[in-house]
Design a protein around this motif. Structure first.
Motif, mmCIF file in Angstrom:
data_model
loop_
_atom_site.group_PDB
_atom_site.id
_atom_site.type_symbol
_atom_site.label_atom_id
_atom_site.label_comp_id
_atom_site.label_asym_id
_atom_site.label_seq_id
_atom_site.Cartn_x
_atom_site.Cartn_y
_atom_site.Cartn_z
ATOM 1 N N UNK A 430 0.841 -1.211 0.000
ATOM 2 C CA UNK A 430 0.000 0.000 0.000
ATOM 3 C C UNK A 430 0.869 1.253 0.000
ATOM 4 N N UNK A 431 1.967 1.210 0.752
ATOM 5 C CA UNK A 431 2.842 2.379 0.833
ATOM 6 C C UNK A 431 3.570 2.576 -0.498
ATOM 7 N N UNK A 432 4.023 1.468 -1.072
ATOM 8 C CA UNK A 432 4.743 1.534 -2.363
ATOM 9 C C UNK A 432 3.855 2.177 -3.431
ATOM 10 N N UNK A 433 2.584 1.807 -3.438
ATOM 11 C CA UNK A 433 1.663 2.339 -4.449
ATOM 12 C C UNK A 433 1.095 3.697 -4.032
ATOM 13 N N UNK A 434 1.003 3.936 -2.735
ATOM 14 C CA UNK A 434 0.403 5.183 -2.252
ATOM 15 C C UNK A 434 1.325 6.383 -2.417
ATOM 16 N N UNK A 435 2.622 6.163 -2.287
ATOM 17 C CA UNK A 435 3.577 7.280 -2.405
ATOM 18 C C UNK A 435 3.453 7.995 -3.757
ATOM 19 N N UNK A 436 3.463 7.254 -4.881
ATOM 20 C CA UNK A 436 3.306 7.959 -6.179
ATOM 21 C C UNK A 436 1.981 8.722 -6.259
ATOM 22 N N UNK A 437 0.891 8.093 -5.774
ATOM 23 C CA UNK A 437 -0.410 8.767 -5.802
ATOM 24 C C UNK A 437 -0.349 10.073 -5.023
ATOM 25 N N UNK A 438 0.271 10.016 -3.829
ATOM 26 C CA UNK A 438 0.299 11.217 -2.985
ATOM 27 C C UNK A 438 1.172 12.303 -3.603
ATOM 28 N N UNK A 439 2.319 11.918 -4.176
ATOM 29 C CA UNK A 439 3.203 12.931 -4.755
ATOM 30 C C UNK A 439 2.481 13.653 -5.895
ATOM 31 N N UNK A 440 1.700 12.917 -6.662
ATOM 32 C CA UNK A 440 0.940 13.558 -7.743
ATOM 33 C C UNK A 440 -0.134 14.491 -7.197
ATOM 34 N N UNK A 441 -0.791 14.069 -6.099
ATOM 35 C CA UNK A 441 -1.810 14.935 -5.493
ATOM 36 C C UNK A 441 -1.163 16.197 -4.927
ATOM 37 N N UNK A 442 -0.020 16.015 -4.285
ATOM 38 C CA UNK A 442 0.653 17.168 -3.662
ATOM 39 C C UNK A 442 1.117 18.153 -4.729
#
Lengths: 446, 446
Positions: A430-442
């Motif tokens: 979840x963290x591996x996949x969540x980091x890219x999602x969050x960086x794009x949101x940020x």
């Protein structure tokens, strides 16, 4: 599998940052992190020395013009593993059992450090970084980050950022993510009481001299009453009282029930400051706990002795607007003004020192985290005012002028700071996949 | 020198009777004593088993018709040596420094056991034994002699005597002998408090659960107040109040001053039950002391934990007419009725159990000891009501119907139960020469 193999290698290094005898292991862990960061394409990776354990720093920029900069924070040091005999498998021999990897530091916080690195790798694989990244993986979080402010000042230019992102936090349940908006402060002292010059025969000098252990009991009992109210003079002076609005907001948390905490701790009765709910005490009231207490004979059988010394370690969790410096001063003052007759007291501040931290739920970066957590868990995150502390949060704000948000996938049942700590493999994913999602949101909101 | 060599051999056996891991060493010490007794011509020497450590028994009769029978009592078990780091030389590597032999058990009580054996040898050399002798050297005195009454009953015929003579006691100073007329009783309990199922993070569960260490502090503080008065319900009910005559008698003791006790303990302030002098508290008032207290993190640095358990060991010294059984019951009742909310308590009685003992100063055998001590030290002995306990005293009286007197040459500065315990070589010699003198005196009065 490659990731699992690497993660186990990282977990097998006993980087117990608080214990001087593990200084070299901690250094080894730092070098492992540096090598892994470089493998992920992170640049200018440096092991930055401090008066204690070093931090591992690095940077990698986005190809996009004027991309915002995010600093990813985590820590590679871990808690001591004792009591060892309660571990089903040795704390530094990582073992996988039904989807969980058991090892000291698996959740707190090597899972965060490793998950962030492979998350950044994933982000590059998906087509490049939407933000510039700075990395700060420290080795003294479990010691209270005593040297972090100095390090941040020394490497200010290197680490300047628009936002801090912590991968050290906790969920509400394995299924329900937590959105952390507050972190408690922390500080502590160690107390030594000295009585007779050497251990004495409890008969030959019985009834004649003060017993440092009995004296220590009186001293500690005098710091918090049986209603859970801390009785150290001035302790609550700076505490911002909970408003009715805040209490109402907290009361909405479906996971703030007594049953939730009883199950989490494995106790039949809760205990906290009278007049507040368990959730209020955990989230928004300061605490005082003895973390260690010792003196005299601890072996089997009997030793009729009046020991020469007694020791204890006491830490407090702080809430706005308490400060570690003032609370340490008040604790010290309390001890020195309540030393039982016949013993001498020595008070030493512990290394741990954190200012309470808070960020509004409405902050766009917090909302970005909420959006990603909902996507990952298929359910809305619950706002969490953490009972724990992350000293880096206040340090980043004061030294770098950057706020900090937290996104982490660890769970409260993970035996953090306890025997048999674990991290779920799905939580790593979840963290591996969540980091890219969050960086794009940020990238959109910064 | 032969004696010194033998004594060092005896002292080098770590017969720590209270520690199961030293069971074999304790057995070895018993065998050493048996062999040495046989070398001294003592007959029917037997290592008598008990549920715990064995006693070494033996006998040798006088050639004179209708000679009275004296039982010599001592113990070959010793206290644990911790804290080890405070020993200048290892506790079981006997070392001679300026006329003193340093080793755990040197004064308490291997000096007594060995001194008595070579004293009996000397007596035979001088022309024969004036009395029949029985020997009882036990291995559980430091554990409170839990199995001694049973052993005395089992070997009643073997050990029947007109008087017991203990070589386990203490002087007033190295120059001034003590004439012991009272010994305190003793008993104790171990308490375990259990909180959360495992050690918990002091932040994640901060303010929500009871901390067993804080709870233990409250529990212990509630057993004795800051005026030194024990607050366990019923504790003083059976205590014989000190009469004005007794207080006047005690006050005559030139070595009962506050300065004497301060120097002995190495403290600047004394502490005892309010309303009594230090000497009265030490000699004639009951005590309650925590001998060991532990839980949580004891290492260097910080571990922010709420531990799952807390432990303590508590022992009491008793005076007439208190009984160990009743006091253990009262202590247990107190704990169970004062368990702080959120923890569970388990109470286990400790092995130590002794009934208070007293023998009149005017007893002819006591006067015989006084005469010999004066001859040995060239000064009158001072009556001593010992703050310590010798369970054998009351056991001999109840099972064998024999009174017990004490003659020993150990000194109060000998670090008994402490690091760097020692016995003066001249004190060993005094015992060797004093035993024959005393046996001859006792032959006249028994």
């Amino acid at each position: 599998m490659e990731h699992l193999k690497e993660f186990m290698e990282f977990l097998s290094i006993p980087s117990i940052g608080t214990m001087p005898e593990h200084r070299e292991d901690t250094q080894r862990a730092a070098e492992w992190v540096k090598a892994r960061m470089e493998k992920a394409g992170i640049q200018d990776v440096v092991i930055a020395p401090t008066k204690g354990n070093p931090s591992v720093l690095g940077k990698i920029d986005s190809k996009r013009a004027d991309a915002p900069t995010v600093l990813i924070y985590g820590h590679y040091d871990v808690q001591p593993p004792d009591p060892l005999e309660q571990w089903l498998t040795p704390p530094f021999e990582p073992t996988v059992r039904d989807g969980k990897i058991f090892a000291r530091g698996a959740t707190d916080d090597k899972g965060g450090v490793y998950g962030a690195i492979i998350g950044v790798e994933e982000c590059q694989r998906q087509g490049g970084l939407p933000v510039n990244l700075r990395f700060l993986f420290e080795g003294e979080e479990e010691s209270g980050s005593p040297n972090l402010p100095t390090l941040l000042a020394d490497y200010r230019e290197f680490l300047l950022c628009d936002l801090g992102l912590s991968v050290d936090g906790i969920n509400v349940t394995p299924e329900v993510p937590g959105l952390i908006t507050a972190l408690k402060g922390a500080c502590g002292i160690e107390v030594e009481l000295s009585g007779p010059a050497v251990d004495q025969h409890s008969g030959l000098l019985g009834g004649v001299i003060q017993n440092p252990l009995n004296a220590m009991a009186h001293l500690i009992a005098g710091m918090k009453n049986s209603q859970g109210r801390i009785t150290v003079a001035g302790f609550y002076d700076d505490v911002l009282p909970l408003t009715e609005e805040e209490r109402a907001e907290l009361a909405k948390n479906p996971f703030g029930t007594d049953e939730y905490y009883k199950e989490l701790a494995g106790v039949s009765h809760l205990f906290g400051e009278e007049g507040y709910t368990a959730l209020e005490n955990n989230a928004a009231r300061p605490t005082l706990d003895v973390n260690g207490l010792w003196g005299g004979f601890q072996g089997q059988g009997t030793k009729t002795v009046i020991p020469a010394k007694a020791h204890c370690k006491i830490t407090c969790r702080l809430v706005p607007n308490q400060t570690p410096e003032k609370i340490v001063a008040l604790l010290t003052e309390h001890v020195m003004s309540h030393v039982p007759v016949g013993v001498r007291a020595k008070v030493t501040p512990l290394g741990i020192s954190a200012v309470p931290y808070h960020i509004p739920l409405t902050h766009p970066a917090v909302q970005a985290v909420a959006k990603v957590l909902k996507a990952l868990y298929k359910t809305d995150p619950v706002e969490v005012r953490l009972g724990g502390s992350v000293p880096a949060a206040s340090a980043l704000r004061s030294v770098l002028g950057a706020d900090l948000v937290t996104m982490y996938t660890g769970s409260p049942d993970a035996n953090v700071h306890s025997p048999n700590e674990f991290f779920r493999l799905e939580e790593l994913e979840k963290l591996r996949l969540g980091i890219p999602m969050l960086l794009n949101e940020l990238a959109k909101v910064l």
